[in-house]
Design an enzyme around this catalytic site. Structure first.
Site, PDB file in Angstrom:
ATOM      1  N   VAL A  12      55.532 -23.637  36.890  1.00 23.49           N
ATOM      2  CA  VAL A  12      56.146 -23.276  35.608  1.00 23.49           C
ATOM      3  C   VAL A  12      57.583 -23.796  35.562  1.00 23.49           C
ATOM      4  O   VAL A  12      58.001 -24.435  34.597  1.00 23.49           O
ATOM      5  CB  VAL A  12      56.092 -21.745  35.397  1.00 23.49           C
ATOM      6  N   LEU A  48      53.590 -14.688  38.681  1.00 18.70           N
ATOM      7  CA  LEU A  48      52.885 -14.684  37.398  1.00 18.70           C
ATOM      8  C   LEU A  48      51.418 -14.286  37.548  1.00 18.70           C
ATOM      9  O   LEU A  48      50.802 -13.793  36.607  1.00 18.70           O
ATOM     10  CB  LEU A  48      52.997 -16.066  36.744  1.00 18.70           C
ATOM     11  N   THR A 107      64.016 -10.784  35.098  1.00 12.01           N
ATOM     12  CA  THR A 107      63.431  -9.882  36.085  1.00 12.01           C
ATOM     13  C   THR A 107      62.248 -10.460  36.878  1.00 12.01           C
ATOM     14  O   THR A 107      61.815  -9.843  37.847  1.00 12.01           O
ATOM     15  CB  THR A 107      62.953  -8.593  35.386  1.00 12.01           C
ATOM     16  N   SER A 143      48.901 -27.522  44.460  1.00  9.63           N
ATOM     17  CA  SER A 143      48.449 -28.763  43.860  1.00  9.63           C
ATOM     18  C   SER A 143      49.596 -29.399  43.082  1.00  9.63           C
ATOM     19  O   SER A 143      50.041 -28.855  42.070  1.00  9.63           O
ATOM     20  CB  SER A 143      47.277 -28.456  42.911  1.00  9.63           C
ATOM     21  N   LYS A 190      76.508 -15.839  38.164  1.00  8.28           N
ATOM     22  CA  LYS A 190      76.172 -15.048  36.969  1.00  8.28           C
ATOM     23  C   LYS A 190      76.684 -13.620  37.159  1.00  8.28           C
ATOM     24  O   LYS A 190      76.317 -12.960  38.136  1.00  8.28           O
ATOM     25  CB  LYS A 190      74.637 -15.055  36.788  1.00  8.28           C
TER      26      LYS A 190
HETATM   27  C1  LIG Z   1      59.638 -19.033  29.294  1.00  5.58           C
HETATM   28  C2  LIG Z   1      59.881 -18.472  30.657  1.00  5.58           C
HETATM   29  C3  LIG Z   1      61.182 -18.285  31.104  1.00  5.58           C
HETATM   30  C4  LIG Z   1      61.419 -17.719  32.354  1.00  5.58           C
HETATM   31  N1  LIG Z   1      62.702 -17.471  32.768  1.00  5.58           N
HETATM   32  C5  LIG Z   1      62.917 -16.780  33.900  1.00  5.58           C
HETATM   33  C6  LIG Z   1      64.210 -16.422  34.321  1.00  5.58           C
HETATM   34  O1  LIG Z   1      65.204 -16.770  33.695  1.00  5.58           O
HETATM   35  N2  LIG Z   1      64.339 -15.688  35.441  1.00  5.58           N
HETATM   36  C7  LIG Z   1      63.272 -15.285  36.184  1.00  5.58           C
HETATM   37  O2  LIG Z   1      63.439 -14.572  37.175  1.00  5.58           O
HETATM   38  N3  LIG Z   1      62.031 -15.677  35.851  1.00  5.58           N
HETATM   39  C8  LIG Z   1      61.833 -16.388  34.732  1.00  5.58           C
HETATM   40  N4  LIG Z   1      60.567 -16.751  34.387  1.00  5.58           N
HETATM   41  C9  LIG Z   1      59.469 -16.463  35.278  1.00  5.58           C
HETATM   42  C10 LIG Z   1      59.426 -17.495  36.375  1.00  5.58           C
HETATM   43  O3  LIG Z   1      59.300 -18.781  35.826  1.00  5.58           O
HETATM   44  C11 LIG Z   1      58.250 -17.211  37.283  1.00  5.58           C
HETATM   45  O4  LIG Z   1      58.240 -15.873  37.647  1.00  5.58           O
HETATM   46  C12 LIG Z   1      58.349 -18.006  38.525  1.00  5.58           C
HETATM   47  O5  LIG Z   1      58.494 -19.347  38.228  1.00  5.58           O
HETATM   48  C13 LIG Z   1      57.180 -17.784  39.411  1.00  5.58           C
HETATM   49  O6  LIG Z   1      56.101 -18.509  38.994  1.00  5.58           O
HETATM   50  P1  LIG Z   1      54.842 -18.545  39.951  1.00  5.58           P
HETATM   51  O7  LIG Z   1      55.246 -19.118  41.262  1.00  5.58           O
HETATM   52  O8  LIG Z   1      54.205 -17.211  39.942  1.00  5.58           O
HETATM   53  O9  LIG Z   1      53.860 -19.513  39.178  1.00  5.58           O
HETATM   54  P2  LIG Z   1      53.906 -21.112  38.976  1.00  5.58           P
HETATM   55  O10 LIG Z   1      55.272 -21.648  38.948  1.00  5.58           O
HETATM   56  O11 LIG Z   1      53.021 -21.386  37.820  1.00  5.58           O
HETATM   57  O12 LIG Z   1      53.208 -21.666  40.274  1.00  5.58           O
HETATM   58  C14 LIG Z   1      51.795 -21.651  40.423  1.00  5.58           C
HETATM   59  C15 LIG Z   1      51.399 -22.484  41.611  1.00  5.58           C
HETATM   60  O13 LIG Z   1      49.994 -22.383  41.772  1.00  5.58           O
HETATM   61  C16 LIG Z   1      49.475 -23.679  41.952  1.00  5.58           C
HETATM   62  N5  LIG Z   1      48.106 -23.737  41.471  1.00  5.58           N
HETATM   63  C17 LIG Z   1      47.627 -23.321  40.273  1.00  5.58           C
HETATM   64  N6  LIG Z   1      46.305 -23.594  40.200  1.00  5.58           N
HETATM   65  C18 LIG Z   1      45.954 -24.182  41.379  1.00  5.58           C
HETATM   66  C19 LIG Z   1      44.744 -24.688  41.927  1.00  5.58           C
HETATM   67  N7  LIG Z   1      43.596 -24.687  41.225  1.00  5.58           N
HETATM   68  N8  LIG Z   1      44.772 -25.197  43.157  1.00  5.58           N
HETATM   69  C20 LIG Z   1      45.922 -25.232  43.881  1.00  5.58           C
HETATM   70  N9  LIG Z   1      47.090 -24.768  43.427  1.00  5.58           N
HETATM   71  C21 LIG Z   1      47.103 -24.262  42.182  1.00  5.58           C
HETATM   72  C22 LIG Z   1      50.397 -24.584  41.151  1.00  5.58           C
HETATM   73  O14 LIG Z   1      50.322 -25.918  41.591  1.00  5.58           O
HETATM   74  C23 LIG Z   1      51.751 -23.967  41.488  1.00  5.58           C
HETATM   75  O15 LIG Z   1      52.185 -24.464  42.725  1.00  5.58           O
HETATM   76  C24 LIG Z   1      60.322 -17.370  33.172  1.00  5.58           C
HETATM   77  C25 LIG Z   1      59.011 -17.628  32.741  1.00  5.58           C
HETATM   78  C26 LIG Z   1      58.783 -18.165  31.504  1.00  5.58           C
HETATM   79  C27 LIG Z   1      57.373 -18.419  31.057  1.00  5.58           C
END
Ligand SMILES: Cc1cc2nc3c(=O)[nH]c(=O)nc-3n(C[C@H](O)[C@H](O)[C@H](O)COP(=O)(O)OP(=O)(O)OC[C@H]3O[C@@H](n4cnc5c(N)ncnc54)[C@H](O)[C@@H]3O)c2cc1C
Length: 510
Positions: A45, A333, A344, A39, A78
């Site tokens: 994030v 996440l 990590t 979406s 890095k």
């Molecule tokens: C402060 C912070 C710093 C970070 N720094 C690092 C770093 O330096 N190095 C590192 O390796 N990791 C880092 N991370 C972690 C990293 O950001 C995440 O592991 C990575 O971005 C993966 O996120 P994700 O894809 O799991 O979730 P998200 O990026 O949140 O993606 C979730 C997806 O699900 C979709 N979604 C959610 N709800 C719905 C719904 N109802 N319907 C349809 N789609 C939906 C969203 O649209 C999005 O596409 C950090 C995290 C934080 C919080």
């Protein structure tokens, strides 16, 4: 041939697109049909900017061309992480992606260094490690393939714009036939017979059925947490930081080939240099500082003008009790979060994907595959957890309550065991699965102020004058190799400059 396994990936952040790209890039055609639902309205994030060297293996494995990917994501190289003020205020050390010199007589070089300490020698252990010395001078070169050379004993990772990485992988996956559906998930239907996920429903009314669902929906954990009710194990008593403020700033000064992490009163601040800007964030514990104070501290500690307002993020350290439940696998996440101190999270995504590809199920979910996947994920999370806790626990800071709390807290037994072994004789147990390798533990133990009381007795197999000569030679070999490397900004400008960054990189290199 059986009908392809219908795989539905929910979420298009780094986790979702890494999963999608790996499945279309690495699995034989016809095995699966893969659809990704995301979406745009919810967004991602988008703050994962620093990585570990394993990401290069991932990109290589799925067929990403390094220079193209770096150009597209404003990436830099890095060589490690510099930790400032961690063990005590005024201290600095680097956790490098490389070893502290080559072993001698089958014994790691740091054991000879530990003997030297007892004899009153004062060399910095970092002087034996090429990525550390190269970092001090802002130098970079690719490692060589010559196994004997000092230039062969290190690896590198990237800093990149996480939003652009997800976009890059999207282009990669779609070019290879991945189907993407835009829409918001509003409902999940479970099969009455066994509670497996049968289908998801989008706000538009569209129903998407599947055999295997991959939950990459981020902190919401829509399938694993919400629909299947898998518990979250909370680790905040060990890792008390639960919030972050993130803000990019203008890039100034030389382009450093390392991440910097500076310990502050209620947490720590990251500094991540990209080609066109610098990423910054304050990771903190809400028990010890307010959001407003954290934002003000972050803005006061930037090395260039802020390019935006600080963006708040909230999280809870921990992991799902299981990452594979019924016909659903949580990645990213959605499966857990350990703060970004050692970069990590993207590694944990990668490892979940590579384990999934190795343990790819058919339409029935074999319990053996499920158990093995969950075992491997658990090991990875626990190893990372212990390593992160170590940074907080081993401190002598007396300036703020967070640090006293961390110093006095009881740490997991697995970590107590590792600390005791190192404290006694500098021993570091090796393990087959999971991060981190012994050189990483050495850096953090020593950097945070824990030095061994004794050294490995095998060290005394070498005569004392030979040890001194070999150690001197190892240090000068590293110094010469670092000097021969290229300036990092010039290397990036030459190899993978993004259009947005060309003039800034040339300025930094001159
Ligand atoms: C402060 C912070 C710093 C970070 N720094 C690092 C770093 O330096 N190095 C590192 O390796 N990791 C880092 N991370 C972690 C990293 O950001 C995440 O592991 C990575 O971005 C993966 O996120 P994700 O894809 O799991 O979730 P998200 O990026 O949140 O993606 C979730 C997806 O699900 C979709 N979604 C959610 N709800 C719905 C719904 N109802 N319907 C349809 N789609 C939906 C969203 O649209 C999005 O596409 C950090 C995290 C934080 C919080």
């Amino acid at each position: 041939m059986p009908a392809p396994l219908k795989v539905v990936i929910v979420g298009g952040g780094t986790a979702g697109w890494m999963c999608a790209a790996a499945m279309v890039g690495a699995l034989p055609p016809g095995l699966c049909s893969v659809r990704l639902v995301e979406s745009d309205e919810i967004g991602i994030v988008g703050v994962g900017e620093a990585t570990l060297p394993q990401i290069k293996d991932f990109n290589d494995y799925i067929g990403v061309v390094e220079a193209d990917f770096m150009r597209a994501t404003n990436a830099t190289f890095k060589l490690g992480i510099e930790f400032v003020d961690w063990g005590f205020k005024g201290s600095t050390y680097t956790h490098p992606f490389g070893i502290h010199g080559k072993p001698m007589g089958g014994v790691p070089l740091y054991q000879y260094w530990a003997k030297g300490l007892q004899e009153g020698r004062t060399e910095d252990i970092g002087d034996y490690c090429l990525p550390i010395v190269a970092g001090r001078h802002n130098r970079f070169a690719f490692p060589t393939t010559d196994q004997d050379g000092v230039n062969a004993n290190f690896a590198y990772a990237y800093h990149f714009d996480a939003n652009l990485y997800a976009g890059f992988l999207r282009g990669f996956a779609e070019a290879r036939g991945l189907k993407r559906t835009e829409g918001k998930l509003v409902d999940v239907t479970l099969r009455p017979v066994d509670g497996h996920v049968a289908a998801i429903t989008l706000e538009s009314g569209q129903v998407i059925e599947g055999d295997l669902f991959i939950d990459c929906s981020g902190f919401r954990s829509l399938l694993m947490g919400q629909a299947l009710g898998v518990d979250y194990e909370d680790w905040t008593h060990w890792l008390p930081c639960d919030r972050a403020m993130a803000v990019p700033c203008e890039r100034t000064g030389p382009l450093t080939p390392y991440t910097r992490s500076t310990a502050l009163a209620a947490g720590w601040q990251w500094r991540i240099p990209l080609q066109h800007r610098t990423g910054n964030g304050y990771v903190y514990s809400s028990r010890f500082i307010s959001d407003d104070e954290a934002a003000a501290t972050l803005l006061a500690n930037l090395d260039g003008a802020a390019l935006d307002d600080p963006r708040p993020l909230r999280f809870r350290a921990g992991r799902r009790a299981r990452s594979w439940e019924r016909n659903c696998i949580a990645v990213g996440l959605a499966s857990g979060f350990l703060e970004p101190l050692e970069s990590t999270s993207i590694y944990l995504i990668q490892i979940a994907i590579t384990n999934l590809l190795k343990l790819m199920p058919g339409k029935t979910m074999d319990p053996g595959l499920v158990a093995e996947f969950n075992r491997l994920v658990d090991v990875e999370y626990e190893r990372v957890r212990d390593f992160l806790i170590l940074h907080y626990h081993l401190n002598t800071r007396d300036d703020a309550p967070l640090w006293a709390y961390c110093r006095e807290m009881e740490v997991p037994e697995s970590l107590q065991h590792k600390m005791a072994l190192f404290r006694h004789r500098g021993h570091i147990p090796k393990y087959k699965d999971g991060l981190f390798a012994p050189p990483s533990w050495v850096s953090v133990f020593v950097g945070q102020g824990l030095t061994p009381a004794h050294y490995d007795p095998l060290v005394d197999n070498l005569p004392a004058d030979r040890i001194v000569a070999e150690m001197d030679r190892a240090r000068s070999e590293v110094a010469l190799a670092a000097e021969a490397m290229m300036d990092h900004a010039a290397f990036v400008a030459d190899y993978c400059a993004s259009p947005a960054a060309v003039s800034g990189l040339k300025r930094a290199a001159s």
